[in-house]
Structure formats: C-alpha cells, structure tokens
Design a protein around this motif. Structure first.
Motif, mmCIF file in Angstrom:
data_model
loop_
_atom_site.group_PDB
_atom_site.id
_atom_site.type_symbol
_atom_site.label_atom_id
_atom_site.label_comp_id
_atom_site.label_asym_id
_atom_site.label_seq_id
_atom_site.Cartn_x
_atom_site.Cartn_y
_atom_site.Cartn_z
ATOM 1 N N LYS A 171 -3.603 -16.668 2.299
ATOM 2 C CA LYS A 171 -2.975 -17.912 1.818
ATOM 3 C C LYS A 171 -2.743 -17.841 0.313
ATOM 4 N N LEU A 172 -3.673 -17.251 -0.414
ATOM 5 C CA LEU A 172 -3.511 -17.111 -1.865
ATOM 6 C C LEU A 172 -2.360 -16.157 -2.212
ATOM 7 N N ASN A 173 -2.125 -15.186 -1.354
ATOM 8 C CA ASN A 173 -1.067 -14.210 -1.596
ATOM 9 C C ASN A 173 0.324 -14.730 -1.241
ATOM 10 N N ARG A 174 0.407 -15.789 -0.454
ATOM 11 C CA ARG A 174 1.698 -16.418 -0.140
ATOM 12 C C ARG A 174 1.990 -17.410 -1.265
ATOM 13 N N ARG A 175 2.682 -16.918 -2.292
ATOM 14 C CA ARG A 175 2.827 -17.696 -3.521
ATOM 15 C C ARG A 175 4.142 -17.388 -4.214
ATOM 16 N N VAL A 176 4.433 -18.193 -5.228
ATOM 17 C CA VAL A 176 5.553 -17.939 -6.130
ATOM 18 C C VAL A 176 4.998 -18.007 -7.545
ATOM 19 N N GLU A 177 5.353 -17.037 -8.351
ATOM 20 C CA GLU A 177 4.930 -17.025 -9.750
ATOM 21 C C GLU A 177 6.153 -17.223 -10.639
ATOM 22 N N LEU A 178 5.973 -18.053 -11.650
ATOM 23 C CA LEU A 178 7.028 -18.338 -12.621
ATOM 24 C C LEU A 178 6.635 -17.736 -13.961
ATOM 25 N N THR A 179 7.572 -17.076 -14.599
ATOM 26 C CA THR A 179 7.333 -16.515 -15.927
ATOM 27 C C THR A 179 8.476 -16.955 -16.832
ATOM 28 N N TYR A 180 8.115 -17.561 -17.939
ATOM 29 C CA TYR A 180 9.131 -17.991 -18.906
ATOM 30 C C TYR A 180 8.846 -17.323 -20.238
ATOM 31 N N ARG A 181 9.877 -16.731 -20.783
ATOM 32 C CA ARG A 181 9.782 -16.143 -22.118
ATOM 33 C C ARG A 181 10.932 -16.681 -22.952
ATOM 34 N N PRO A 182 10.616 -17.417 -24.016
ATOM 35 C CA PRO A 182 11.684 -17.969 -24.863
ATOM 36 C C PRO A 182 12.561 -16.865 -25.430
ATOM 37 N N ALA A 183 13.822 -17.185 -25.595
ATOM 38 C CA ALA A 183 14.782 -16.201 -26.131
ATOM 39 C C ALA A 183 14.549 -15.967 -27.601
#
Length: 75
Positions: A63-75
């Motif tokens: 269940k922990l592996n069924r996920r979405v990760e978001l990564t934001y890096r400012p320009a």
C-alpha cells in the motif's frame, strides 16, 4: 513539477505500467487547474515497482508503494 506514479509488485508488468501512469495522470489532472501555468511545467511519468519506498514484503508495505510523488524545483 514532476509527477511520478509508482506501484507495487503485484500483477503483470503491463498492469503495473497502466496503473502507475493512470495514478500519476490523475494527480496531474487535479493539480494543473489549481496552479498558475506560468509557474509550473508538468512532466508526468511512472516508475512502477522499480523504486519501492519499502520492500514489497507485506500488504501494508505494498500500500505504501502504490503512491505518487511530486517534485518541484523553481526555475
């Protein structure tokens, strides 16, 4: 912003590809209208079971592996 979907080790490889892509796309569909497009470019992808957060040794871990990760890096 990178939106990356993951899945566990259950099912066929094809099933994993479909699930991780759908999972990431669903999150991106919700976020895009809420964020200023000039500040956020999106890439949507899936990594599947290649990078588990935890070992796929129990249903709790899967269940922990069924996920979405978001990564934001400012320009």
């Amino acid at each position: 912003m990178a939106v990356v979907g993951y899945t566990d080790d259950l099912g066929s490889a094809r099933h994993g590809v479909v699930c991780r892509r759908r999972r990431a796309a669903a999150v991106a569909r919700v976020l895009r209208p809420k964020l200023d497009k000039s500040d956020y470019s999106f890439s949507v992808s899936g990594r599947g079971e290649a990078d588990p957060a935890v070992p796929n040794t129990s249903e709790k871990n899967r269940k922990l592996n069924r996920r979405v990760e978001l990564t934001y890096r400012p320009a």
